[in-house]
Design an enzyme around this catalytic site. Sequence first.
Site, PDB file in Angstrom:
ATOM      1  N   SER A  28       0.817  -1.198   0.000  1.00 25.26           N
ATOM      2  CA  SER A  28       0.000   0.000   0.000  1.00 25.26           C
ATOM      3  C   SER A  28       0.863   1.267   0.000  1.00 25.26           C
ATOM      4  O   SER A  28       1.723   1.386  -0.855  1.00 25.26           O
ATOM      5  CB  SER A  28      -0.940  -0.067   1.206  1.00 25.26           C
TER       6      SER A  28
ATOM      7  N   HIS B 220      -7.469  -5.722  -0.280  1.00 24.53           N
ATOM      8  CA  HIS B 220      -6.278  -4.937   0.064  1.00 24.53           C
ATOM      9  C   HIS B 220      -5.564  -5.597   1.244  1.00 24.53           C
ATOM     10  O   HIS B 220      -5.943  -5.414   2.401  1.00 24.53           O
ATOM     11  CB  HIS B 220      -6.762  -3.536   0.429  1.00 24.53           C
TER      12      HIS B 220
END
Length: 424
Positions: A263, A404
């Site tokens: 990320s 994610h």
Amino acid sequence: MKSVLLLLAAALSTARGVLPTPISDETMVPPYQLPDPLVCQDGTPVQTAEIWRAKRRPELLRLFTEEMYGRTLLGRPDTMRFVVREELPAARGGAATRLRVGILFAGTEDGPQMELLVYLPNHVTGKVPVFLGLNFDGNHTTTTEPDLPVPGHWAMGLFGNKMENHRPKESGRGVHQHLWPYAYLLEHGYGVATAGYGEIEPDEKREPSSAALPNSPRTLAPAASPADWGTIGVWAWGLSRALDYLEIHPRVDAKKVAVHGFSRLGKTALWAGAQDERFALVISNGSGCGGAALSKRIFGETVRHLTTNLPYWFAGNLAKYSDHEPELPVDQHELLALIAPRPVLVTSGTTDTWADPKGEFLSVFHASPVWKLFGHQGFQGTEMPAPSVFVPGRLSYFLRPGGHDVTLEDWQAMVRFADLHFKP
Ligand code: GCU
């Protein structure tokens, strides 16, 4: 038609100061044009690796520096010192040597610093390759080992890890161990090194967005212009300082250090790998906009979202391209290209639309000509790989089913990729 409506909606929301709803439908992506990594700004075609190195690579590095991440104003400080705070020869039931190393950026215990947690596999004789990456919530969250101190620095609170005022707590011990499968990596002969990113500089919004926080290494070289470093630049600098330490450890093969990140830390790993050519291999997981995903594609998170919500991560200049992506002189395939011909792996999760898995794949695909210039194959194939399919090569993309996150499946692909290049 759909894209015209979309541009109208974006213009309206800009006028109202509201952030546009991110596009998550492929048919709504407006047309876009990518810059050619092999054509210089003055139109000169790049036909050889020599021209790439002498002219185009420096040009792209300068553009990413000035327009996106900002100038890294500090090198390795002369006063920097390493303090080995602990060396446990038989950690993890004897499987690993564990070290805690204080990297004192200004040479003092009360100045800017980070603590690097290092594991080296004991069953391997000789030097080992190492995975190096920053963590979100402090070293103690990456393992359940009870004797690792709870750090005192700022931490984010990822995946519901509850904290007050971003202060790490005992209850966070081991909560992120799934992101850090140490046993698996050690068994495969890899060392691992990590540090809490919030110890290098807290991830806090601030005005002006280039301002350093107390005890950040940026206090040693503060940003003075909109072309100077943002927080991602500082974290990336920290990764290079961690590599400075790994370089002097006799059991580490410093020519085989893979820098990786998830990320925002994936964006950081790519920027670190682009700038510091000592990183032998670079991996990003779900790094999204400002990372591996194309900016001009306008899918999921956009430059506008980044520069509104997280302006301090970047150089102030990035704001110029908010809703003006066509004017960006670069796109993220060229960030990957800055790492060529070193191996690069980009991974995404199928349902992580905010990070734009397809835009991450396209970035890999369009970076290929630069690897080819060096006589290597670029990405092997023309289509986005199906979920869970590993594609070998120096430039690779892996799509994991799910959102994610970084799971064991990502790590299996990462180890397979590193094995290809580090243990041929
Ligand atoms: C936010 C941000 C992303 C970033 C992500 C993360 O969602 O918008 O750009 O990658 O946080 O770091 O988890």
